[in-house]
Enzyme design. Structure first.
Site, short mmCIF file in Angstrom:
data_model
loop_
_atom_site.label_atom_id
_atom_site.label_comp_id
_atom_site.label_asym_id
_atom_site.label_seq_id
_atom_site.Cartn_x
_atom_site.Cartn_y
_atom_site.Cartn_z
CE LYS A 22 137.46 162.55 33.88
NZ LYS A 22 137.89 161.40 32.07
CG ASN A 23 136.05 164.10 29.66
OD1 ASN A 23 136.89 163.37 30.13
ND2 ASN A 23 135.06 162.47 29.47
CB CYS A 117 141.62 151.35 27.97
SG CYS A 117 140.56 152.23 29.34
NE ARG A 122 139.00 154.72 25.65
CZ ARG A 122 139.62 155.64 27.09
NH1 ARG A 122 139.79 155.31 27.50
NH2 ARG A 122 138.94 156.77 26.44
CG ASP A 309 132.03 158.53 29.85
OD1 ASP A 309 132.24 157.85 29.53
OD2 ASP A 309 132.52 160.07 29.36
NE ARG A 401 142.00 158.32 35.74
CZ ARG A 401 141.23 157.78 34.46
NH1 ARG A 401 141.50 156.34 34.37
NH2 ARG A 401 140.99 158.23 33.12
C1 EPZ Z 1 136.18 160.40 25.76
O1 EPZ Z 1 136.93 158.83 24.88
C2 EPZ Z 1 136.12 160.66 26.66
N1 EPZ Z 1 137.85 160.80 27.14
C3 EPZ Z 1 135.40 158.80 27.40
O2 EPZ Z 1 135.84 159.29 28.70
C4 EPZ Z 1 134.05 158.55 26.49
O3 EPZ Z 1 133.62 158.12 27.20
C5 EPZ Z 1 134.01 158.34 25.71
O4 EPZ Z 1 134.97 159.61 24.77
C6 EPZ Z 1 133.27 158.57 23.99
O5 EPZ Z 1 131.92 159.27 24.91
C7 EPZ Z 1 137.55 162.03 26.88
O6 EPZ Z 1 137.22 162.55 26.71
C8 EPZ Z 1 139.05 162.41 27.68
P1 EPZ Z 1 136.18 157.68 21.69
P2 EPZ Z 1 137.62 158.78 23.57
O7 EPZ Z 1 137.40 157.82 20.56
O8 EPZ Z 1 137.83 159.70 22.81
C9 EPZ Z 1 136.57 153.65 18.57
C10 EPZ Z 1 135.44 159.26 30.99
O9 EPZ Z 1 134.89 158.22 31.67
N2 EPZ Z 1 137.59 154.22 18.34
O10 EPZ Z 1 134.90 158.47 21.00
O11 EPZ Z 1 138.99 158.13 23.99
C11 EPZ Z 1 137.22 153.54 19.75
O12 EPZ Z 1 137.16 152.03 20.62
C12 EPZ Z 1 135.90 158.47 29.98
O13 EPZ Z 1 135.26 160.05 31.22
C13 EPZ Z 1 137.47 153.69 16.85
O14 EPZ Z 1 137.24 153.24 16.87
O15 EPZ Z 1 136.59 157.94 23.30
C14 EPZ Z 1 135.12 153.48 20.26
O16 EPZ Z 1 134.77 152.31 20.39
C15 EPZ Z 1 136.40 157.15 29.52
N3 EPZ Z 1 138.74 154.31 16.80
C16 EPZ Z 1 134.18 154.99 19.99
O17 EPZ Z 1 135.63 155.09 18.62
C17 EPZ Z 1 140.07 155.34 17.14
O18 EPZ Z 1 141.05 156.05 16.82
C18 EPZ Z 1 134.16 156.22 20.61
O19 EPZ Z 1 135.77 155.99 20.62
C19 EPZ Z 1 139.14 156.21 17.77
C20 EPZ Z 1 137.80 155.41 18.89
#
Ligand code: EPZ
Length: 422
Positions: A22-23, A117, A122, A309, A401
């Site tokens: 999915k991701n 969320c 996030r 995850d 989902r």
């Molecule tokens: C991706 O979300 C995945 N989603 C998530 O999977 C997964 O949990 C996550 O990566 C971490 O591996 C998809 O790929 C669609 P991040 P993403 O930006 O990209 C912080 C699932 O269950 N951050 O890597 O949104 C953030 O708050 C889902 O399938 C900032 O501070 O996650 C977090 O602490 C849920 N500023 C960390 O970075 C930003 O601009 C990592 O988040 C962006 C992120």
């Protein structure tokens, strides 16, 4: 609304095939925006998040269909409405990954800011910072990110680390935008997740020039245009990990097909230390547990560390361990909606900030529980397989989902999961 009734305990025995990721699919679907024409993506799972993404692309002007083989066909010849509407983005945060490709293709994009969320705060500040560094003018108005680059984007060396390490979709956004920027972009502290490597490989197949794939330093030489692509997405390592835990928590044995162990070393290592055997096969592995569940300490980290995850699913497993475990969440410190629900099933859990102490119990006991987010819900299904009695999981749409008809895939191996509409 559907619910699951899960009868336990069961011992799984049989085979299961892991679906496409999915991701990986979601950003690759967004990448088709970059090139006018018809792309064909195979192994894209039939999930509600994929349907939401298809709707999002349709509203931009794309034509999205499935062909008779089940491949997802995206015709992005026309993009005449570069807007990610709030009504869609609020249903799926990953919608934000259309921002970079829209900006690169159309010179303008309006995408709703993702809101609250279930797994915690996030932000998308790093996405926006990265796109600004490439020359985009960005401001927030009426809850929307308005991004403009009338004269195109320009390559730059930029650092994309944040307080929790790299960002997966932030890297995806900037990477996609940079493929069509003038000159060279270097993304330092890029996400190394296999899903980002898959996106980069797909982009290269579309004509992009990306090197350093899979490493924290991506180098992108901008090109004038990309072309449509035929591409097969990688297997879903999180679904695979969830099924591995299903075998482990039921003291069962599952033959997993279409599973890339190379993408899952931290997970495989942890399962082995817990007492689970994993033998590689031609297209996956055989996962089994015979002895007791040994306790373990888990800290979630960006790839190649242990994935957030799978944190909830491992909590369900370690609830039945022979001793005490510690789980520390270093990516989403509030991602613990499952703690209260697992406790209703007699798990012995104590949460202190981003840490949960898991005191192993001899058995879990069925209860009515509430699915909250995708992975937390998967943990409740796993707990239900091992618990004594009939567990009722409400709000199954969260599971749908990210897991395609999970009951139809686990029941042939001995699970007793019934879906009911209420
Ligand atoms: C991706 O979300 C995945 N989603 C998530 O999977 C997964 O949990 C996550 O990566 C971490 O591996 C998809 O790929 C669609 P991040 P993403 O930006 O990209 C912080 C699932 O269950 N951050 O890597 O949104 C953030 O708050 C889902 O399938 C900032 O501070 O996650 C977090 O602490 C849920 N500023 C960390 O970075 C930003 O601009 C990592 O988040 C962006 C992120």
């Amino acid at each position: 609304m559907d619910i699951f009734r899960i009868e336990g305990p069961v011992r799984l025995s049989g085979g299961v095939t892991v679906n496409g990721s999915k991701n990986a699919s979601l950003p690759i679907m967004a990448a088709t925006i970059l090139a006018g024409g018809k792309s064909v993506l195979s192994a894209v799972p039939h999930l509600s998040d994929i349907s939401v993404c298809s709707q999002l692309l349709s509203e931009l002007g794309c034509k999205v269909t499935r062909n008779k083989n089940g491949d997802l066909c995206i015709d992005s010849t026309v993009i005449d409405n570069p807007v990610g509407d709030y009504e869609i983005v609020r249903r799926m945060r990953a919608s934000i990954c259309i921002l970079g490709p829209l900006l690169a293709r159309c010179g303008r994009a309006e995408v709703s800011m993702p809101g609250g969320c279930a797994i915690g705060y996030r932000p998308i500040d790093i996405h926006l910072r990265g796109l600004r560094e490439l020359g985009a003018k960005i401001h927030i108005r009426n809850g929307y990110v308005i991004a403009e680059a009338k004269n195109g984007l320009t390559g730059k060396e930029l650092f994309m680390g944040g307080p929790f390490g790299s960002t997966v979709l932030g890297t995806a956004n900037v990477l996609m935008a940079a493929t069509l920027a003038k000159g060279r972009t270097v993304i330092e502290s890029a996400a190394c997740e296999p899903e980002i490597a898959d996106l980069a490989n797909c982009l290269n197949k579309m004509g992009a020039k990306i090197t350093g794939i899979g490493s924290p330093r991506l180098v992108i030489e901008g090109v004038k245009q990309l072309h449509p692509v035929e591409y097969e997405v990688i297997p879903d390592r999180i679904e695979a990990g969830t099924f591995m835990v299903a075998a482990a928590i039921t003291a069962g044995q599952l033959q997993m097909h279409n599973c890339r162990l190379d993408d899952m070393m931290a997970v495989v290592d942890k399962l082995r230390s817990i007492g689970v055997t994993i033998e590689a096969t031609d297209d996956g592995c055989v996962v089994a547990r015979n002895g007791s569940i040994k306790p373990a300490d888990i800290t979630t980290q960006p790839y190649p560390g242990f994935p957030t995850d799978l944190q909830a699913q491992f909590m369900a497993l370690l609830s039945l361990a022979d001793g005490n475990s510690i789980i520390i969440e270093k990516i989403f410190p509030d991602r613990f909606m499952h703690v209260a629900e697992l406790s209703r099933m007699a798990a012995n859990l104590r949460k202190e900030g981003p840490t949960v102490l898991v005191a192993g119990v001899k058995k879990l006991i069925a209860a009515p529980v509430m699915a909250s987010d995708l992975r937390a819900s998967a943990a409740l299904v796993l707990a239900g397989l091992a618990a004594e009695g009939t567990t009722t999981v409400n709000r199954v749409y969260h599971i749908d989902r990210g897991y395609e008809r999970i009951e139809e895939r686990l029941n042939p191996a001995g699970a007793k999961i019934i879906r009911e509409s209420v």
